[in-house]
Design a protein around this motif. Structure first.
Motif, short mmCIF file in Angstrom:
data_model
loop_
_atom_site.label_atom_id
_atom_site.label_comp_id
_atom_site.label_asym_id
_atom_site.label_seq_id
_atom_site.Cartn_x
_atom_site.Cartn_y
_atom_site.Cartn_z
N LEU A 14 -32.39 -117.60 117.07
CA LEU A 14 -32.74 -118.36 115.86
C LEU A 14 -33.29 -117.48 114.74
N ALA A 15 -32.96 -116.20 114.77
CA ALA A 15 -33.31 -115.34 113.63
C ALA A 15 -32.46 -115.77 112.43
N GLU A 16 -33.06 -115.77 111.25
CA GLU A 16 -32.37 -116.28 110.07
C GLU A 16 -32.21 -115.20 109.01
N PHE A 17 -30.98 -115.04 108.55
CA PHE A 17 -30.66 -114.07 107.51
C PHE A 17 -30.35 -114.83 106.22
N GLY A 18 -31.32 -114.85 105.33
CA GLY A 18 -31.12 -115.52 104.04
C GLY A 18 -30.31 -114.64 103.11
N ARG A 19 -30.23 -115.08 101.87
CA ARG A 19 -29.48 -114.29 100.89
C ARG A 19 -30.10 -112.90 100.75
N GLY A 20 -29.24 -111.92 100.68
CA GLY A 20 -29.71 -110.54 100.57
C GLY A 20 -28.53 -109.60 100.61
N LYS A 21 -28.82 -108.32 100.79
CA LYS A 21 -27.78 -107.29 100.88
C LYS A 21 -27.71 -106.79 102.31
N TYR A 22 -26.52 -106.92 102.92
CA TYR A 22 -26.36 -106.56 104.33
C TYR A 22 -25.16 -105.63 104.55
N GLN A 23 -24.71 -104.99 103.53
CA GLN A 23 -23.54 -104.13 103.68
C GLN A 23 -23.81 -103.01 104.70
N ASP A 24 -22.92 -102.92 105.70
CA ASP A 24 -23.02 -101.91 106.75
C ASP A 24 -24.26 -102.07 107.64
N LEU A 25 -24.86 -103.25 107.62
CA LEU A 25 -25.91 -103.55 108.61
C LEU A 25 -25.23 -103.56 109.98
N ASP A 26 -25.71 -102.73 110.89
CA ASP A 26 -25.08 -102.56 112.20
C ASP A 26 -25.70 -103.54 113.19
N LEU A 27 -24.90 -104.54 113.58
CA LEU A 27 -25.38 -105.57 114.50
C LEU A 27 -24.76 -105.44 115.88
N ARG A 28 -24.13 -104.33 116.17
CA ARG A 28 -23.51 -104.15 117.48
C ARG A 28 -24.58 -104.13 118.58
N GLY A 29 -24.20 -104.70 119.73
CA GLY A 29 -25.11 -104.67 120.88
C GLY A 29 -26.14 -105.77 120.88
N ASN A 30 -25.97 -106.79 120.02
CA ASN A 30 -26.90 -107.91 119.98
C ASN A 30 -26.14 -109.22 120.25
N ASP A 31 -26.83 -110.18 120.81
CA ASP A 31 -26.26 -111.51 121.01
C ASP A 31 -26.46 -112.29 119.71
N LEU A 32 -25.35 -112.64 119.05
CA LEU A 32 -25.42 -113.28 117.74
C LEU A 32 -25.17 -114.78 117.79
N ARG A 33 -25.12 -115.37 118.97
CA ARG A 33 -24.70 -116.77 119.10
C ARG A 33 -25.63 -117.76 118.43
N THR A 83 -25.30 -117.09 108.90
CA THR A 83 -24.12 -116.25 109.14
C THR A 83 -23.26 -116.08 107.90
N ALA A 84 -23.26 -117.08 107.01
CA ALA A 84 -22.45 -116.99 105.79
C ALA A 84 -22.95 -115.89 104.86
N ASN A 85 -24.18 -115.44 105.06
CA ASN A 85 -24.73 -114.38 104.20
C ASN A 85 -24.46 -112.98 104.73
N ALA A 118 -16.50 -114.01 118.37
CA ALA A 118 -16.70 -115.33 118.95
C ALA A 118 -18.16 -115.76 118.84
N GLU A 119 -19.09 -114.81 118.96
CA GLU A 119 -20.51 -115.14 118.85
C GLU A 119 -20.85 -115.62 117.44
N LEU A 120 -20.34 -114.91 116.43
CA LEU A 120 -20.60 -115.33 115.05
C LEU A 120 -19.96 -116.68 114.76
N ALA A 121 -18.78 -116.89 115.31
CA ALA A 121 -18.12 -118.19 115.12
C ALA A 121 -18.94 -119.30 115.74
N GLU A 122 -19.48 -119.08 116.92
CA GLU A 122 -20.33 -120.07 117.58
C GLU A 122 -21.57 -120.37 116.76
N ALA A 123 -22.16 -119.30 116.20
CA ALA A 123 -23.35 -119.48 115.37
C ALA A 123 -23.03 -120.29 114.12
N LEU A 124 -21.88 -120.01 113.52
CA LEU A 124 -21.49 -120.74 112.30
C LEU A 124 -21.24 -122.21 112.59
#
Length: 228
Positions: A168-187, A192-194, A206-212
């Motif tokens: 349930l971590a929340e990413f609001g509007r901001g700059k995330y270019q090249d933020l490396d999220l590998r190795g984390n559970d994103l479900r 996610t739209a940001n 698939a994890e990002l799709a589930e979160a969306l």
């Protein structure tokens, strides 16, 4: 001392260099506004309140404080190890070559903070908020717990979240270019739209799709009968 995470290398404090001597201090406050070449150990405080203070080249170990407020503070080449800084409030601060290791900083509020070569390693940061935080240089969260943490109006470009818990971590509007999220559970992440232009593994699609889908609160057609 350098540590590499993915494509990012963080320069950390070198506090064991030959010829460097850290003096034991009884407080992190100073009339001069500067504490340098220091070691602060096993303090148990009700309040840690620092304003317009610079901590330069030092180690803070075993600090426990019920309330922490750091305003317009500069930290340069400082290591925090096994500290409890619960509900810390850090505003308009600049951190360079700083590491937080095995620390509990739950419910912290970081506002207007600039981070350059900063590592959070094995830290508990549940319910923390990062507002208008800017990664001016390498920034890494490694093996941290960031459940229900929020990022708002922040620039996390090229930062790394490595093997973190993000329920349930929340990413609001901001700059995330090249933020490396590998190795984390994103479900279960929110916002996610940001997360445009972030770096993920193919398996995480698939994890990002589930979160969306969870965030959109859609209804699946095969469950319509159950709602009558």
């Amino acid at each position: 001392m350098d540590s590499t995470f993915g494509r990012v290398t963080v320069t950390l404090p070198s506090l064991n260099e030959p010829g460097l001597y850290l003096s034991n201090v009884s407080t992190l406050d100073s009339a001069r506004g500067i504490v340098q070449d220091f070691q602060y150990t096993d303090a148990n405080l009700r309040d840690l309140d620092l304003t317009d203070t610079s901590l330069i080249t030092g180690r803070v170990t075993g600090l426990r404080a019920d309330r922490v407020r750091l305003d317009k503070v500069r930290l340069d080449s400082v290591e925090f190890d096994t500290c409890d800084l619960a509900t810390a409030r850090i505003t308009d601060a600049k951190l360079s070559r700083v590491v937080f290791r095995n620390c509990k900083i739950m419910g912290a509020q970081l506002t207007g903070v600039t981070l350059d070569n900063v590592l959070f390693e094995n830290c508990k940061l549940d319910y923390s908020s990062f507002e208008q935080v800017r990664a001016a240089g390498p920034l890494v969260f490694s093996k941290c717990v960031l459940n229900e943490a929020t990022f708002t109006g922040s620039d996390l470009s090229r930062a790394v979240l490595d093997a973190c818990r993000l329920r349930l971590a929340e990413f609001g509007r901001g700059k995330y270019q090249d933020l490396d999220l590998r190795g984390n559970d994103l479900r279960t992440v929110r916002g996610t739209a940001n997360l445009g232009k972030v770096i993920i593994d193919r398996a995480q699609q698939a994890e990002l799709a589930e979160a969306l889908v969870a965030e959109l609160d859609v209804t699946f057609a095969d469950t319509l009968d159950d709602r009558r």
